[in-house]
Design a protein around this motif. Structure first.
Motif, PDB file in Angstrom:
ATOM      1  N   THR A 189       0.833  -1.199   0.000  1.00 56.37           N
ATOM      2  CA  THR A 189       0.000   0.000   0.000  1.00 56.37           C
ATOM      3  C   THR A 189       0.868   1.249   0.000  1.00 56.37           C
ATOM      4  O   THR A 189       2.093   1.180   0.201  1.00 56.37           O
ATOM      5  CB  THR A 189      -0.924   0.045   1.229  1.00 56.37           C
ATOM      6  N   ALA A 190       0.228   2.398  -0.168  1.00 54.80           N
ATOM      7  CA  ALA A 190       0.949   3.671  -0.174  1.00 54.80           C
ATOM      8  C   ALA A 190       1.554   3.999   1.188  1.00 54.80           C
ATOM      9  O   ALA A 190       2.502   4.796   1.278  1.00 54.80           O
ATOM     10  CB  ALA A 190       0.013   4.793  -0.612  1.00 54.80           C
ATOM     11  N   ASP A 191       1.013   3.387   2.236  1.00 56.44           N
ATOM     12  CA  ASP A 191       1.519   3.649   3.589  1.00 56.44           C
ATOM     13  C   ASP A 191       2.750   2.815   3.932  1.00 56.44           C
ATOM     14  O   ASP A 191       3.353   3.001   4.984  1.00 56.44           O
ATOM     15  CB  ASP A 191       0.434   3.365   4.633  1.00 56.44           C
ATOM     16  N   ASP A 192       3.115   1.887   3.037  1.00 57.80           N
ATOM     17  CA  ASP A 192       4.237   1.000   3.308  1.00 57.80           C
ATOM     18  C   ASP A 192       5.563   1.612   2.857  1.00 57.80           C
ATOM     19  O   ASP A 192       5.599   2.640   2.185  1.00 57.80           O
ATOM     20  CB  ASP A 192       4.038  -0.339   2.585  1.00 57.80           C
ATOM     21  N   VAL A 193       6.633   0.959   3.253  1.00 55.60           N
ATOM     22  CA  VAL A 193       7.971   1.254   2.725  1.00 55.60           C
ATOM     23  C   VAL A 193       8.467  -0.026   2.074  1.00 55.60           C
ATOM     24  O   VAL A 193       8.417  -1.099   2.689  1.00 55.60           O
ATOM     25  CB  VAL A 193       8.942   1.705   3.832  1.00 55.60           C
ATOM     26  N   PHE A 194       8.925   0.086   0.838  1.00 54.62           N
ATOM     27  CA  PHE A 194       9.391  -1.076   0.084  1.00 54.62           C
ATOM     28  C   PHE A 194      10.911  -1.072   0.077  1.00 54.62           C
ATOM     29  O   PHE A 194      11.537  -0.092  -0.332  1.00 54.62           O
ATOM     30  CB  PHE A 194       8.859  -1.010  -1.356  1.00 54.62           C
ATOM     31  N   VAL A 195      11.509  -2.160   0.566  1.00 58.01           N
ATOM     32  CA  VAL A 195      12.967  -2.296   0.603  1.00 58.01           C
ATOM     33  C   VAL A 195      13.363  -3.380  -0.395  1.00 58.01           C
ATOM     34  O   VAL A 195      12.981  -4.543  -0.242  1.00 58.01           O
ATOM     35  CB  VAL A 195      13.481  -2.657   2.007  1.00 58.01           C
ATOM     36  N   ALA A 196      14.118  -2.989  -1.427  1.00 59.78           N
ATOM     37  CA  ALA A 196      14.500  -3.910  -2.492  1.00 59.78           C
ATOM     38  C   ALA A 196      15.993  -4.201  -2.434  1.00 59.78           C
ATOM     39  O   ALA A 196      16.803  -3.274  -2.381  1.00 59.78           O
ATOM     40  CB  ALA A 196      14.132  -3.329  -3.855  1.00 59.78           C
ATOM     41  N   LEU A 197      16.355  -5.491  -2.447  1.00 61.64           N
ATOM     42  CA  LEU A 197      17.752  -5.899  -2.391  1.00 61.64           C
ATOM     43  C   LEU A 197      18.158  -6.589  -3.695  1.00 61.64           C
ATOM     44  O   LEU A 197      17.498  -7.523  -4.139  1.00 61.64           O
ATOM     45  CB  LEU A 197      17.999  -6.861  -1.227  1.00 61.64           C
ATOM     46  N   SER A 198      19.238  -6.106  -4.282  1.00 65.30           N
ATOM     47  CA  SER A 198      19.795  -6.732  -5.482  1.00 65.30           C
ATOM     48  C   SER A 198      21.221  -6.252  -5.630  1.00 65.30           C
ATOM     49  O   SER A 198      21.462  -5.044  -5.713  1.00 65.30           O
ATOM     50  CB  SER A 198      18.985  -6.343  -6.725  1.00 65.30           C
ATOM     51  N   THR A 208       4.473   4.437  -2.737  1.00 65.78           N
ATOM     52  CA  THR A 208       5.214   3.758  -1.677  1.00 65.78           C
ATOM     53  C   THR A 208       6.677   4.196  -1.705  1.00 65.78           C
ATOM     54  O   THR A 208       7.292   4.249  -2.760  1.00 65.78           O
ATOM     55  CB  THR A 208       5.145   2.231  -1.870  1.00 65.78           C
ATOM     56  N   LYS A 209       7.209   4.523  -0.544  1.00 70.33           N
ATOM     57  CA  LYS A 209       8.623   4.899  -0.463  1.00 70.33           C
ATOM     58  C   LYS A 209       9.481   3.678  -0.797  1.00 70.33           C
ATOM     59  O   LYS A 209       9.208   2.569  -0.344  1.00 70.33           O
ATOM     60  CB  LYS A 209       8.979   5.416   0.930  1.00 70.33           C
TER      61      LYS A 209
END
Length: 327
Positions: A93-102, A122-123
């Motif tokens: 959701t827009a209230d979440d923070v998305f952390v992407a690892l690569s 989403t941040k």
């Protein structure tokens, strides 16, 4: 064909791997900057959940980061990027923070879902080994986890890079933990089933003996009376109480050994003459681990539990603490 082990080479390689991975982690110290602070701020101000994603070896690190965040006060979960493309993005959701690892910052499955993540508002925090990568450029905050080389002799298998990402993820989780004011009691509440939870959430009142199990005699009693309590209650001691059950002393196995050194019949000696006065006591609302610390510090095996008025309400010994797995 059965391969033969060259012991010297195996040891040399093992030491090289440890050196390379240690250098990789140390190198992160010079790479973290204001972006790290921004990432901490994003996680602290998150009104929803922290969604962590990655694929391959980075996916394993991502799962661990999500678990560490969740266990230290930051609600988080892992989403597989391939599954995200087939419906699991509905969790974000827009209230979440998305952390992407690569490590490469170009993992196709991960890059493919970023436009949707960005469209939601989403941040996005990216952790990659290439600041010029697609993932790094799309992120609101990029954390540089690059390493000089992999520990693999072929410089191919993800080794030092995954160790660095793991360490950087831990650094992020610990910084958030500290800023949140997350304490030992909070940690125990999220680990009630483990040994640590038992230690941190077990109180003296939970392990102390009470009622008929509690050895005690009045201050007017004799050594004979105390011996009966020592034998019957099997705690290696008995409390000595006065008016209204207020504690006046304790008589232990150690006190008994000292009495045995006397000549003549000691059984009718007044217990008040041979007891230990002002014994170590503890309140029932203290943590059981505090009782352990006191017993170890003063080298005693038993402790009386009293209320605010000094009245005896319980007793415990090391065996009780062992049985409850506090120790």
């Amino acid at each position: 064909m059965i391969a033969k082990i060259n012991g010297d080479r195996a040891l040399a390689l093992a030491r090289d791997v440890l050196d390379i991975e240690a250098d990789a982690v140390r190198g992160l110290r010079d790479q973290i900057d204001g972006s790290f602070v921004s990432a901490v701020d994003f996680l602290l101000s998150c009104r929803g959940r922290v969604v962590v994603s990655g694929i391959g070896k980075s996916g394993h690190v991502a799962r661990k980061l999500a678990a560490t965040l969740a266990s230290t006060g930051t609600p988080a979960f892992f989403v597989h990027p391939a599954e995200a493309s087939h419906g699991d993005l509905g969790m974000v959701t827009a209230d979440d923070v998305f952390v992407a690892l690569s490590n490469s910052g170009e993992s196709e499955e991960l890059v493919a879902i970023l436009p949707i993540v960005k469209r939601l508002g989403t941040k996005l925090i990216a952790m990659t080994g290439r600041p010029e990568s697609t993932l790094a450029k799309l992120a609101d905050v990029h954390l540089n986890s690059s390493v000089a080389k992999e520990a693999c002799p072929l410089n191919l298998a993800p080794t030092a890079s995954t160790t660095a990402a793991l360490a950087l993820g831990d650094a992020l989780a610990v910084a958030v933990l500290d800023a949140r004011g997350f304490g030992a009691d909070d940690f125990a509440r999220s680990h009630p089933g483990g040994a640590l939870g038992r230690r941190l959430l077990t109180y003296v009142r939970d392990v102390m003996r009470t009622g008929e199990q509690l050895p005690k005699v009045p201050s007017s009693a004799t050594v004979r009376d105390a011996l009966f309590q020592l034998t019957a209650k099997r705690m290696g001691m008995t409390a000595i109480v006065g008016f209204d059950d207020r504690v006046e002393g304790i008589f232990t196995d150690g006190d008994l050994r000292r009495v045995l050194e006397r000549t003549g019949d000691f059984r009718d000696l007044p217990i008040a003459d041979v007891m230990t006065r002002a014994p170590r006591t503890i309140a029932p609302d203290h943590l059981a681990v505090e009782a352990v610390e006191l017993m170890e510090r003063y080298r005693i095996n038993q402790m009386l539990v009293i209320d605010e008025a000094g009245k005896l309400i319980g007793a415990l010994n090391m065996h009780d603490l062992f049985s409850k797995k506090v120790i």
